[in-house]
Design a protein around this motif. Sequence first.
Motif, PDB file in Angstrom:
ATOM      1  N   ASN A  75      30.154  37.510  38.770  1.00 50.83           N
ATOM      2  CA  ASN A  75      31.356  36.724  38.490  1.00 50.83           C
ATOM      3  C   ASN A  75      32.592  37.623  38.435  1.00 50.83           C
ATOM      4  N   ALA A  76      32.468  38.815  37.837  1.00 51.77           N
ATOM      5  CA  ALA A  76      33.599  39.738  37.763  1.00 51.77           C
ATOM      6  C   ALA A  76      34.020  40.211  39.150  1.00 51.77           C
ATOM      7  N   ALA A  77      33.033  40.587  39.971  1.00 56.28           N
ATOM      8  CA  ALA A  77      33.353  41.068  41.320  1.00 56.28           C
ATOM      9  C   ALA A  77      33.992  39.975  42.158  1.00 56.28           C
ATOM     10  N   LEU A  78      33.433  38.766  42.076  1.00 52.10           N
ATOM     11  CA  LEU A  78      33.982  37.653  42.856  1.00 52.10           C
ATOM     12  C   LEU A  78      35.387  37.294  42.393  1.00 52.10           C
ATOM     13  N   ALA A  79      35.602  37.281  41.088  1.00 48.00           N
ATOM     14  CA  ALA A  79      36.927  36.927  40.565  1.00 48.00           C
ATOM     15  C   ALA A  79      37.979  37.934  40.997  1.00 48.00           C
ATOM     16  N   VAL A  80      37.658  39.224  40.919  1.00 49.42           N
ATOM     17  CA  VAL A  80      38.624  40.245  41.336  1.00 49.42           C
ATOM     18  C   VAL A  80      38.938  40.103  42.828  1.00 49.42           C
TER      19      VAL A  80
END
Length: 480
Positions: A75-80
């Motif tokens: 989720n963090a990688a996709l959001a960034v």
Amino acid sequence: MSGHPATRDPAAITTRPQRTHAGLDTTAVLPYASSRASERTRGLRAWMLTLPVDLTALLAPLLLSQDYWRGTLANAALAVAVFTTGGLYRARRHLSILDELPALCGRLLACGAVVAIIAAYRHDSVPYVSGFMHGVALSAGLVIVGRAGTRTLTIVARKRRWMEHNAIIVGGGPIGAELARLLRRYPQYGLRFVGCVDAPSRRDNGLPLIGTLDELEQLVRLVECEVLVIADPDCPDATVMDYLLRPASARCDLWAVPRLWGSGSQGGYPDHVGAFPIVRIGDLTLSGPRWAIKRASDVVLASLALLVLSPLLLLCAVATFLDGGRGIFFRQERIGRYGKPFQVIKFRSMRPADEHESQTTWSIAHDRRIGPIGRFMRRTSLDELPQLWNILRGEMSVVGPRPERPYFVEKFSAAYPDYPTRHRVPVGLTGLAQVSGLRGDTPISDRSRFDNYYVENWSLWLDIRIVLRTVAEVFRGGGR
């Protein structure tokens, strides 16, 4: 603050005795340029503060539970990635968390939903997905709080002039003068106004002009300018673009007041200085992080291609020797980035009568001196493979405008004003114009437009698409 130079009326600039530096009027410039605060913050960019805070907020659920660590990392990688492509790490002049809130919420919701769907498919467990979504909700809330905090901190730093960038306004008319007043009165926009430049016709109209467009490059160096704001200059857009694409100017961040008000800005939500809408102009020369990404992808792809295609390269070398004897490789001067000449390397497919013919003959597609092997290699573009070495040397890129000989660069530049601007980026082994059918005897004006479109709309995905289309062209034998 009443004694600070930034609070003076811009019109007062023209009342002081003139001083010159390298032939330029610096009366309006030197008192405002090279401030100590500006020097300390010259290298700062918006993402340097926002990105670490966003990552911390997105990874915060890991402090409470490691049960969902894969989903949290995804989720963090996709959001960034989504924030980056959506313009949420680009610099803004007017900062407000309320302006960003709709874009933030929408993207956070979409990223959380995508990862939750994948998690539900993999685990087939309602409690697992429910627990993961609690973490997503927490991280989303922290992202919004973090954004509010970073925006507040940035505004405070700007108002205290701890964080600002020297700016020249291109345009000395009413819009330029009003923008100058706003930038000097309201430091929260983060720009230190150092003067206006415009066409010579506006030099003597009482506005705070420090030079003309002809002097823009010298002024950018003199005042250590980092930002150019285009505000309705008194000359055609093509003329302004020519000055902006010169090396010193091209290194500056570019902003513009749209002539047709109501134009949307990059990133999906509007920006403004006072009541003037303002839009960020994308990187016109492919520099900074985008250039680093492109160069890294070039080195990786060229290295892999040389390794994988080494048997084919050896076969082509043997075939070239059998077809024409010694002199397997053909070297020719071509023009690269910023007009710098270099020696391009190809497999020899024919022998020109002399060097003059090699440099000035446009098309040899039907020349009788080309043997069957040379014709096959040209049709399949196999003769271009040695240029992978040019790519590793940094003289070329995998994708970019095709390199041309000096004679034709000079000829085309005189006939087509947009042609020289294609040299803002390294020339390429393949290009958008070539995979769009513009090879051989096709209009140079069309090629130039495609090349400049590529430069101004570059993305890693666009390079991948062009490479895939090039491979398809090679198998179809769609070369010269």
